[in-house]
Design a protein around this motif. Sequence first.
Motif, PDB file in Angstrom:
ATOM      1  N   SER A  65       1.057  -1.149  -0.090  1.00  0.00           N
ATOM      2  CA  SER A  65       0.126   0.114  -0.062  1.00  0.00           C
ATOM      3  C   SER A  65       0.808   1.225  -0.025  1.00  0.00           C
ATOM      4  O   SER A  65       1.950   1.173   0.606  1.00  0.00           O
ATOM      5  N   HIS A  66       0.516   2.258  -0.714  1.00  0.00           N
ATOM      6  CA  HIS A  66       1.278   3.443  -0.687  1.00  0.00           C
ATOM      7  C   HIS A  66       1.017   4.497   0.161  1.00  0.00           C
ATOM      8  O   HIS A  66       1.739   5.154   0.803  1.00  0.00           O
ATOM      9  N   GLN A  76       3.212  11.473  -6.401  1.00  0.00           N
ATOM     10  CA  GLN A  76       3.263  10.001  -5.574  1.00  0.00           C
ATOM     11  C   GLN A  76       2.569   9.179  -6.730  1.00  0.00           C
ATOM     12  O   GLN A  76       1.403   9.573  -7.282  1.00  0.00           O
ATOM     13  N   GLU A  77       3.297   8.118  -7.199  1.00  0.00           N
ATOM     14  CA  GLU A  77       2.865   7.323  -7.854  1.00  0.00           C
ATOM     15  C   GLU A  77       2.967   5.601  -7.426  1.00  0.00           C
ATOM     16  O   GLU A  77       3.865   5.495  -6.788  1.00  0.00           O
ATOM     17  N   TYR A  78       2.195   4.877  -8.048  1.00  0.00           N
ATOM     18  CA  TYR A  78       2.392   3.371  -7.515  1.00  0.00           C
ATOM     19  C   TYR A  78       2.106   2.560  -8.860  1.00  0.00           C
ATOM     20  O   TYR A  78       1.228   2.886  -9.652  1.00  0.00           O
ATOM     21  N   GLY A 105      -3.850   2.154  -3.260  1.00  0.00           N
ATOM     22  CA  GLY A 105      -4.517   3.497  -2.255  1.00  0.00           C
ATOM     23  C   GLY A 105      -5.601   2.800  -1.440  1.00  0.00           C
ATOM     24  O   GLY A 105      -5.797   1.437  -1.448  1.00  0.00           O
ATOM     25  N   TRP A 106      -6.364   3.321  -0.790  1.00  0.00           N
ATOM     26  CA  TRP A 106      -7.667   2.619   0.075  1.00  0.00           C
ATOM     27  C   TRP A 106      -8.675   2.060  -0.850  1.00  0.00           C
ATOM     28  O   TRP A 106      -9.033   0.975  -0.630  1.00  0.00           O
ATOM     29  N   VAL A 150      -5.126  10.822  -6.700  1.00  0.00           N
ATOM     30  CA  VAL A 150      -5.132  12.103  -6.194  1.00  0.00           C
ATOM     31  C   VAL A 150      -5.104  12.163  -4.782  1.00  0.00           C
ATOM     32  O   VAL A 150      -4.336  13.101  -4.100  1.00  0.00           O
ATOM     33  N   GLU A 151      -5.639  11.266  -3.937  1.00  0.00           N
ATOM     34  CA  GLU A 151      -5.565  11.408  -2.345  1.00  0.00           C
ATOM     35  C   GLU A 151      -4.222  11.216  -1.867  1.00  0.00           C
ATOM     36  O   GLU A 151      -3.675  11.801  -0.829  1.00  0.00           O
ATOM     37  N   LEU A 152      -3.414  10.354  -2.700  1.00  0.00           N
ATOM     38  CA  LEU A 152      -1.952  10.201  -2.262  1.00  0.00           C
ATOM     39  C   LEU A 152      -1.332  11.554  -2.201  1.00  0.00           C
ATOM     40  O   LEU A 152      -0.209  11.811  -1.294  1.00  0.00           O
ATOM     41  N   GLN A 153      -1.436  12.358  -2.866  1.00  0.00           N
ATOM     42  CA  GLN A 153      -0.683  13.822  -3.150  1.00  0.00           C
ATOM     43  C   GLN A 153      -1.200  14.439  -1.997  1.00  0.00           C
ATOM     44  O   GLN A 153      -0.320  15.178  -1.243  1.00  0.00           O
TER      45      GLN A 153
END
Length: 658
Positions: free
Chosen positions: A369-370, A419-421, A433-434, A456-459
């Motif tokens: 998970s990121h 941030q990327e995954y 992400g979640w 988007v929310e990772l940022q």
Amino acid sequence: MKEPIPARVVRGTPTITISRDDAFLVCESDGGIQPQTSQGLFVADTRLLSGWEVRLEGRTLAPRVATHRAPVVASADAARFELTGVEADDPDVGSAGSLDLRIDRRLDGGLHEDLDLRSTLQRPVRLRLEVRLAFDFADLFEVRAGRSPDDRAPSERGRRTLRWDPQQARLRAAYANGPFRRGLELTVEGADRPPAYEDGRLAFLVDLEPAEAWHVCLRWRPLRPGRRAARSVCLAEDPAALAAPGERAGTWPRLEMPDSDIARAWARAVADLDALRLRSGPGGRGPAVPAAGIPWYLALFGRDSLICSLQALPVFPEYLAGSLLRLAALQATGFDPLREMQPGKILHELRHDELTELGRLPYGPTYASHDATSLFVIGLAEAHRWSADRALVERLLPAAERAVAWLDGHGDRDGDGLQEYAPSLPGGYRNQGWKDSWDGIPAADGGQPSLPIALVELQGYAYAAKLGLAGLFDLVGRGAAAEALRAEAARLRDLVNDRLWWEAEGTYYLGLDGTKRPIASVASNAGHLLWSGIVPPERAGRVVARLLAPDMWSGWGIRTLSAAHPGFDPLSYHRGSVWPHDNGLIAAGFGRYGYVAEAAQVARAILDAAARFADDRLPELFGGQERRPGEPPVPYPDANVPQAWAAGAVLQLVPLLP
């Protein structure tokens, strides 16, 4: 006028679940555990007991249904089953009396069972009572998939053994597969004559006079290397264990308000969060953390434990400190592509099942998970804000620095500041992400966007993490490092608002795909940016309005995906359903920007839903169908109940009500 509450929503075939620490038991309403199902007694991700059935003179007993006595009374870690039957040899005796069996169960360092048989017959009887048992030692992941250990190739199977000691009235079931060892020991206590065991049947010969009762105690002790189970406690020693959540108000913070529905939802949520308490660390002696959910997620999860701990901080402050300490101890220090492991990363999931410990599954732990890494830093900053515990900060500051270093390195795969995954190996988690289901992040046409994805929310999480770490640097006198981090956070804020703002929709894109093109899907993820604080005030109102537009607002909460999207499915896992924790974070973001009425609207809808589910308990998720007068929310068939961050959402949402 408040809408009347219809009949409660009950999901699927009713079963009874109790849990304590890393053990849980799922059974039928008569106490039986049916083989070839997902029921059983599970400890540390292994099913130890896979079959349990009581018979009287060869016959099963039925749950008692009467106005004065419920067939089952259950709390978090205890349950009482009331069964009734008649003497097998005399079919007419039912009119003159019956044989009633009460089964008390409690999980507490092991499983304690009390069997109490009472006769209301008019004459003495001699009876044979049997408890039929099965032990398959199945891996939890096999049970979830509907498979059996016997489905494995012969070379991959372990060895099961059973040993009965008639002198000690003790049965020991054991399993070994290479270094993996598990066992379950049963000791019979209190029987008036020695029991017998043969062919999976524990048998008692019982003599009963009229109005006489017979009792036996079954103590189950899980056997696991490095763990010593405490002596289990019976319900007779603690009858309050079966009290309803609202009756234990002296144990937890009470909520007093005119709306009794919300008060009950609060009491249930607090009880569930307490029931999900997991002692982590070697030997089970580490800090308390919240497990993610029951039945399949009774384990440490980085993302879930951190979000739940943040939600529950005013009531369970020990959870956030415990989660931070445990996750820091397991922070990645090396590389392992199979487990998505990179230095500085915070784990996703930790398991102790056979397939994991033998290296056949990657959960020991996995780091797939990121968001957990950013949430760890956010959690440490929030822990200090609430507790002013400088010692905790100094202890965990190096881990937070390593986490932010990961964000700047492996978290930003191409060095563009976002941030990327993407999975490290084929077959790995596509989405990290979640919304981590394989199709949880849909492209505009309903297909799957190319990887890697800048979600988007990772940022927003990374932005909040950098600001949080900057504040901690100020605390320890590292002002220059703090200012550098604030400058990095400002650059990220500008980049997100330049690259991800969707002017036509008045919200943010779901992310950027592998070609750096926007993922033009309206989804709830953008609401998490409000929670993080990365949204400029002049744009916040438009995001709030877009999330409450008819295609996103179901009436029961904000949907995960717009109903106008080609991939919308109200009963999918992440493409149109309603998740309480998602709504809780979004509503908190509304409140952060001053949209108090809108935050209260979301809070009221989710809490209304809680009042319509059995036991006033919010499930992990439910359907995103439009709310209609007199109709309850549509349950998601496989939702975990209780779920930590669904319960935590109640604690987060109640303060947002007017």
